[in-house]
Design a protein around this motif. Structure first.
Motif, PDB file in Angstrom:
ATOM      1  N   GLY A 104      -1.351 -12.990  -2.612  1.00  0.00           N
ATOM      2  CA  GLY A 104      -1.283 -13.231  -1.175  1.00  0.00           C
ATOM      3  C   GLY A 104       0.142 -13.357  -0.655  1.00  0.00           C
ATOM      4  O   GLY A 104       0.356 -13.553   0.536  1.00  0.00           O
ATOM      5  N   GLU A 105       1.126 -13.252  -1.535  1.00  0.00           N
ATOM      6  CA  GLU A 105       2.528 -13.370  -1.120  1.00  0.00           C
ATOM      7  C   GLU A 105       2.938 -12.162  -0.286  1.00  0.00           C
ATOM      8  O   GLU A 105       2.536 -11.042  -0.575  1.00  0.00           O
ATOM      9  CB  GLU A 105       3.454 -13.431  -2.334  1.00  0.00           C
ATOM     10  N   PRO A 106       3.764 -12.367   0.746  1.00  0.00           N
ATOM     11  CA  PRO A 106       4.271 -11.232   1.511  1.00  0.00           C
ATOM     12  C   PRO A 106       5.267 -10.423   0.670  1.00  0.00           C
ATOM     13  O   PRO A 106       6.029 -10.981  -0.123  1.00  0.00           O
ATOM     14  CB  PRO A 106       4.955 -11.859   2.714  1.00  0.00           C
ATOM     15  N   ILE A 107       5.227  -9.109   0.829  1.00  0.00           N
ATOM     16  CA  ILE A 107       6.180  -8.234   0.143  1.00  0.00           C
ATOM     17  C   ILE A 107       6.719  -7.225   1.151  1.00  0.00           C
ATOM     18  O   ILE A 107       6.045  -6.844   2.096  1.00  0.00           O
ATOM     19  CB  ILE A 107       5.540  -7.496  -1.056  1.00  0.00           C
ATOM     20  N   ASP A 108       7.963  -6.821   0.941  1.00  0.00           N
ATOM     21  CA  ASP A 108       8.582  -5.807   1.796  1.00  0.00           C
ATOM     22  C   ASP A 108       8.169  -4.428   1.292  1.00  0.00           C
ATOM     23  O   ASP A 108       8.341  -4.109   0.114  1.00  0.00           O
ATOM     24  CB  ASP A 108      10.104  -5.916   1.766  1.00  0.00           C
ATOM     25  N   ILE A 109       7.650  -3.618   2.180  1.00  0.00           N
ATOM     26  CA  ILE A 109       7.298  -2.240   1.856  1.00  0.00           C
ATOM     27  C   ILE A 109       8.289  -1.356   2.596  1.00  0.00           C
ATOM     28  O   ILE A 109       8.372  -1.399   3.824  1.00  0.00           O
ATOM     29  CB  ILE A 109       5.854  -1.910   2.297  1.00  0.00           C
ATOM     30  N   PRO A 110       9.093  -0.576   1.861  1.00  0.00           N
ATOM     31  CA  PRO A 110      10.128   0.231   2.509  1.00  0.00           C
ATOM     32  C   PRO A 110       9.542   1.397   3.301  1.00  0.00           C
ATOM     33  O   PRO A 110       8.374   1.782   3.116  1.00  0.00           O
ATOM     34  CB  PRO A 110      10.966   0.737   1.341  1.00  0.00           C
ATOM     35  N   GLU A 111      10.368   1.970   4.157  1.00  0.00           N
ATOM     36  CA  GLU A 111       9.974   3.161   4.902  1.00  0.00           C
ATOM     37  C   GLU A 111       9.669   4.282   3.920  1.00  0.00           C
ATOM     38  O   GLU A 111      10.338   4.429   2.900  1.00  0.00           O
ATOM     39  CB  GLU A 111      11.102   3.589   5.836  1.00  0.00           C
ATOM     40  N   THR A 112       8.658   5.066   4.227  1.00  0.00           N
ATOM     41  CA  THR A 112       8.315   6.219   3.391  1.00  0.00           C
ATOM     42  C   THR A 112       8.184   7.450   4.268  1.00  0.00           C
ATOM     43  O   THR A 112       7.953   7.351   5.476  1.00  0.00           O
ATOM     44  CB  THR A 112       6.987   6.003   2.633  1.00  0.00           C
ATOM     45  N   ARG A 113       8.371   8.596   3.643  1.00  0.00           N
ATOM     46  CA  ARG A 113       8.183   9.880   4.324  1.00  0.00           C
ATOM     47  C   ARG A 113       7.224  10.694   3.481  1.00  0.00           C
ATOM     48  O   ARG A 113       7.279  10.666   2.259  1.00  0.00           O
ATOM     49  CB  ARG A 113       9.507  10.625   4.453  1.00  0.00           C
ATOM     50  N   LYS A 114       6.320  11.405   4.156  1.00  0.00           N
ATOM     51  CA  LYS A 114       5.388  12.260   3.413  1.00  0.00           C
ATOM     52  C   LYS A 114       5.164  13.544   4.176  1.00  0.00           C
ATOM     53  O   LYS A 114       5.272  13.592   5.403  1.00  0.00           O
ATOM     54  CB  LYS A 114       4.079  11.547   3.129  1.00  0.00           C
ATOM     55  N   LEU A 115       4.857  14.574   3.424  1.00  0.00           N
ATOM     56  CA  LEU A 115       4.569  15.878   4.011  1.00  0.00           C
ATOM     57  C   LEU A 115       3.091  15.920   4.368  1.00  0.00           C
ATOM     58  O   LEU A 115       2.232  15.629   3.532  1.00  0.00           O
ATOM     59  CB  LEU A 115       4.901  16.988   3.013  1.00  0.00           C
ATOM     60  N   ARG A 151       7.536  -2.126   6.537  1.00  0.00           N
ATOM     61  CA  ARG A 151       6.653  -3.180   7.032  1.00  0.00           C
ATOM     62  C   ARG A 151       6.492  -4.267   5.978  1.00  0.00           C
ATOM     63  O   ARG A 151       6.900  -4.105   4.832  1.00  0.00           O
ATOM     64  CB  ARG A 151       5.293  -2.589   7.408  1.00  0.00           C
ATOM     65  N   ILE A 152       5.867  -5.340   6.375  1.00  0.00           N
ATOM     66  CA  ILE A 152       5.567  -6.435   5.467  1.00  0.00           C
ATOM     67  C   ILE A 152       4.103  -6.292   5.044  1.00  0.00           C
ATOM     68  O   ILE A 152       3.213  -6.143   5.878  1.00  0.00           O
ATOM     69  CB  ILE A 152       5.767  -7.812   6.149  1.00  0.00           C
ATOM     70  N   GLY A 153       3.866  -6.316   3.746  1.00  0.00           N
ATOM     71  CA  GLY A 153       2.508  -6.250   3.220  1.00  0.00           C
ATOM     72  C   GLY A 153       2.191  -7.528   2.466  1.00  0.00           C
ATOM     73  O   GLY A 153       2.966  -8.481   2.471  1.00  0.00           O
ATOM     74  N   ARG A 154       1.078  -7.544   1.821  1.00  0.00           N
ATOM     75  CA  ARG A 154       0.662  -8.708   1.026  1.00  0.00           C
ATOM     76  C   ARG A 154       0.278  -8.260  -0.376  1.00  0.00           C
ATOM     77  O   ARG A 154      -0.395  -7.247  -0.553  1.00  0.00           O
ATOM     78  CB  ARG A 154      -0.540  -9.394   1.659  1.00  0.00           C
ATOM     79  N   ASN A 155       0.716  -9.049  -1.349  1.00  0.00           N
ATOM     80  CA  ASN A 155       0.293  -8.823  -2.719  1.00  0.00           C
ATOM     81  C   ASN A 155      -1.171  -9.231  -2.785  1.00  0.00           C
ATOM     82  O   ASN A 155      -1.505 -10.391  -2.519  1.00  0.00           O
ATOM     83  CB  ASN A 155       1.141  -9.675  -3.669  1.00  0.00           C
ATOM     84  N   PRO A 156      -2.088  -8.311  -3.113  1.00  0.00           N
ATOM     85  CA  PRO A 156      -3.509  -8.659  -3.088  1.00  0.00           C
ATOM     86  C   PRO A 156      -3.895  -9.729  -4.108  1.00  0.00           C
ATOM     87  O   PRO A 156      -4.858 -10.445  -3.925  1.00  0.00           O
ATOM     88  CB  PRO A 156      -4.223  -7.341  -3.378  1.00  0.00           C
ATOM     89  N   ARG A 157      -3.125  -9.852  -5.163  1.00  0.00           N
ATOM     90  CA  ARG A 157      -3.445 -10.827  -6.206  1.00  0.00           C
ATOM     91  C   ARG A 157      -3.022 -12.239  -5.808  1.00  0.00           C
ATOM     92  O   ARG A 157      -3.761 -13.195  -6.006  1.00  0.00           O
ATOM     93  CB  ARG A 157      -2.772 -10.433  -7.512  1.00  0.00           C
TER      94      ARG A 157
END
Length: 89
Positions: A69-80, A61-67
């Motif tokens: 405000g720039e958009p950043i790409d957040i890769p797919e993640t898997r968790k147990l 998904r696309i997120g935002r750098n909180p500092r």
């Protein structure tokens, strides 16, 4: 309420089964290794009257750098994840 760690569990298992604490630790480690192995394969590990371990994927998904405000790409993640089942009545 407090925290129970692996050593506490091993001591309790050893007392209940008449085995040594090191044997109980080996069993706990083997269980965790088996759950990890099957989860890595994409399988669900279900233990009746206890719970279910399952790997969940979270889409990229696309997120935002909180500092800035720039958009950043957040890769797919898997968790147990673990979901407890209801105890048998």
């Amino acid at each position: 309420m407090g925290t129970v760690n692996k050593s506490d569990l091993a001591r309790e298992i050893a007392e209940k089964t008449g085995k040594t604490k090191s044997d109980a630790v080996a069993v706990i480690e083997a269980l965790f290794d088996a759950v990890k192995h099957h989860a890595e394969q994409g399988n669900t590990v279900s233990i009746p009257s206890f719970g279910r371990f399952q790997v969940k994927a979270r889409a990229a998904r696309i997120g935002r750098n909180p500092r800035t405000g720039e958009p950043i790409d957040i890769p797919e993640t898997r968790k147990l994840v673990f979901k407890a089942t209801r105890p048998a009545a």
